[in-house]
Motif scaffolding. Structure first.
Motif, PDB file in Angstrom:
ATOM      1  N   PRO A  29      -2.083  -9.648  68.735  1.00  0.00           N
ATOM      2  CA  PRO A  29      -3.117 -10.682  68.900  1.00  0.00           C
ATOM      3  C   PRO A  29      -2.736 -11.987  68.215  1.00  0.00           C
ATOM      4  O   PRO A  29      -1.753 -12.073  67.476  1.00  0.00           O
ATOM      5  N   GLU A  30      -3.573 -12.978  68.453  1.00  0.00           N
ATOM      6  CA  GLU A  30      -3.281 -14.323  67.955  1.00  0.00           C
ATOM      7  C   GLU A  30      -3.229 -14.385  66.434  1.00  0.00           C
ATOM      8  O   GLU A  30      -2.470 -15.169  65.865  1.00  0.00           O
ATOM      9  N   TYR A  31      -4.029 -13.600  65.743  1.00  0.00           N
ATOM     10  CA  TYR A  31      -4.109 -13.672  64.289  1.00  0.00           C
ATOM     11  C   TYR A  31      -3.112 -12.762  63.586  1.00  0.00           C
ATOM     12  O   TYR A  31      -3.176 -12.610  62.365  1.00  0.00           O
ATOM     13  N   GLU A  32      -2.188 -12.165  64.309  1.00  0.00           N
ATOM     14  CA  GLU A  32      -1.185 -11.290  63.703  1.00  0.00           C
ATOM     15  C   GLU A  32       0.217 -11.712  64.127  1.00  0.00           C
ATOM     16  O   GLU A  32       0.411 -12.414  65.128  1.00  0.00           O
ATOM     17  N   ARG A  33       1.193 -11.252  63.352  1.00  0.00           N
ATOM     18  CA  ARG A  33       2.602 -11.424  63.692  1.00  0.00           C
ATOM     19  C   ARG A  33       3.296 -10.076  63.512  1.00  0.00           C
ATOM     20  O   ARG A  33       2.914  -9.305  62.611  1.00  0.00           O
ATOM     21  N   GLY A  34       4.270  -9.826  64.366  1.00  0.00           N
ATOM     22  CA  GLY A  34       5.025  -8.579  64.275  1.00  0.00           C
ATOM     23  C   GLY A  34       6.401  -8.826  63.682  1.00  0.00           C
ATOM     24  O   GLY A  34       7.235  -9.512  64.296  1.00  0.00           O
ATOM     25  N   MET A  60       8.537  -2.246  64.218  1.00  0.00           N
ATOM     26  CA  MET A  60       7.722  -3.443  63.976  1.00  0.00           C
ATOM     27  C   MET A  60       6.675  -3.169  62.898  1.00  0.00           C
ATOM     28  O   MET A  60       6.092  -2.075  62.849  1.00  0.00           O
ATOM     29  N   VAL A  61       6.442  -4.167  62.042  1.00  0.00           N
ATOM     30  CA  VAL A  61       5.395  -4.130  61.022  1.00  0.00           C
ATOM     31  C   VAL A  61       4.441  -5.282  61.295  1.00  0.00           C
ATOM     32  O   VAL A  61       4.862  -6.437  61.379  1.00  0.00           O
ATOM     33  N   ARG A  62       3.164  -4.960  61.434  1.00  0.00           N
ATOM     34  CA  ARG A  62       2.157  -5.986  61.712  1.00  0.00           C
ATOM     35  C   ARG A  62       1.703  -6.658  60.403  1.00  0.00           C
ATOM     36  O   ARG A  62       1.472  -5.983  59.404  1.00  0.00           O
ATOM     37  N   VAL A  63       1.531  -7.977  60.465  1.00  0.00           N
ATOM     38  CA  VAL A  63       1.076  -8.768  59.311  1.00  0.00           C
ATOM     39  C   VAL A  63      -0.065  -9.658  59.770  1.00  0.00           C
ATOM     40  O   VAL A  63       0.070 -10.397  60.760  1.00  0.00           O
ATOM     41  N   ASP A  64      -1.183  -9.588  59.052  1.00  0.00           N
ATOM     42  CA  ASP A  64      -2.363 -10.413  59.360  1.00  0.00           C
ATOM     43  C   ASP A  64      -2.181 -11.790  58.734  1.00  0.00           C
ATOM     44  O   ASP A  64      -1.923 -11.910  57.529  1.00  0.00           O
ATOM     45  N   THR A  65      -2.337 -12.821  59.542  1.00  0.00           N
ATOM     46  CA  THR A  65      -2.156 -14.199  59.052  1.00  0.00           C
ATOM     47  C   THR A  65      -3.485 -14.921  58.825  1.00  0.00           C
ATOM     48  O   THR A  65      -3.481 -16.131  58.563  1.00  0.00           O
TER      49      THR A  65
END
Length: 286
Positions: A29-34, A60-65
């Protein structure tokens, strides 16, 4: 028989292929980066949107921005003027570099929390209580700058740090209440003294005018009488001008000093006992 086995093998292969394709498709999603790792090596951050990974070889590791809001627990601190207080704060931060947030630190949220607690105790211990209560904005800016400098290598940006609550001991609260009350009394006395000073100047000007024009005093008497008559009073005070009484007082003073002819006392002559008079009396008798 052989045909059924062949169809079964084909179905299994298609199912495995479908599973591999589905595992390779990633949607962020828009608010995350892989953050993608290939054979353990960092490839970089991907997203948002749809992308593919190489099955088995990439992870892949998801990170909330998004901005994360965190309450800093209450910390017991001794201020610069040796006052023990409890202070808590709220912290706003976000991930600006997902690669560093995954590679440079194990848990960036917990690490940021620990840094905020330590910095809060250290910063509050370097200021006195009055500065903490009156100039909290400067302390907030200092906290934000210190925490941001320490979390910058992790790809974390601290945007806001706000001191929420300062819990004071009961004895200190009573002392501050007394101080505030004394300060209010001081201001009240100063304002009252200024009012008296201004009133005295106006009274001096009024006395100067009355001294030049005595009629104004009589007009003031009449105005005072009008104000008294407004109230529901059974007694009416009529002021008598001082000049009217002065004539009678002058006459009484003059009469008391000089005395009237009719009331003037008769002098009494006491007999004398001189020696010559005694001798003359003896000669006449002889």
């Amino acid at each position: 028989m052989n045909g059924a086995i062949l169809l079964l093998c084909i179905a299994v292969i298609l199912f495995l292929a479908l599973m591999i394709v589905l595992s390779a498709v990633k949607i962020v999603p828009e608010y995350e980066r892989g953050v993608v790792f290939r054979l353990g090596r960092l490839v970089g951050a991907r997203g948002p949107g749809l992308f593919f990974l190489i099955p088995v070889f990439e992870r892949m590791v998801r990170v909330d921005t998004r901005v994360i809001t965190m309450d800093v627990p209450a910390q017991e601190v001794i201020t610069l003027d040796n006052v023990t207080i409890k202070v808590n704060a709220v912290l706003y931060f976000m991930v600006v570099n997902p690669n560093y947030a995954v590679v440079k630190v194990m848990d960036y949220i917990r690490a940021t929390m620990q840094i905020a607690q330590t910095t809060l105790r250290s910063a509050v211990g370097q200021v006195d209580l009055d500065t903490l209560l009156a100039h909290r904005e400067k302390l907030n800016e200092r906290l934000q700058k210190i925490i941001d400098e320490q979390t910058e290598p992790w790809g974390v940006k601290v945007t806001i740090v706000e001191v929420k609550d300062v819990e004071l001991p009961q004895s200190m609260q009573r002392a501050m209440a007394k101080q505030a009350e004394a300060e209010r009394e001081k201001r009240a006395k100063i304002i009252h003294a200024d009012g008296e000073f201004e009133a005295s100047k106006k009274l001096a000007e009024a006395a100067d005018i009355i001294a030049r024009e005595p009629v104004t005093l009589q007009l003031r008497y009449l105005q005072t009488l009008t104000e008294i008559a407004v109230e529901k009073n059974s007694t009416i005070i009529f002021p008598l001008p001082v000049d009217t009484i002065k004539v009678f007082t002058d006459m009484a003073n003059y009469a008391g000093v000089n005395g009237s002819p009719g009331n003037r006392p008769t002098p009494v002559v006491a007999p004398t006992t001189d020696q010559p008079q005694s001798g003359a009396t003896r000669r006449l008798d002889g």
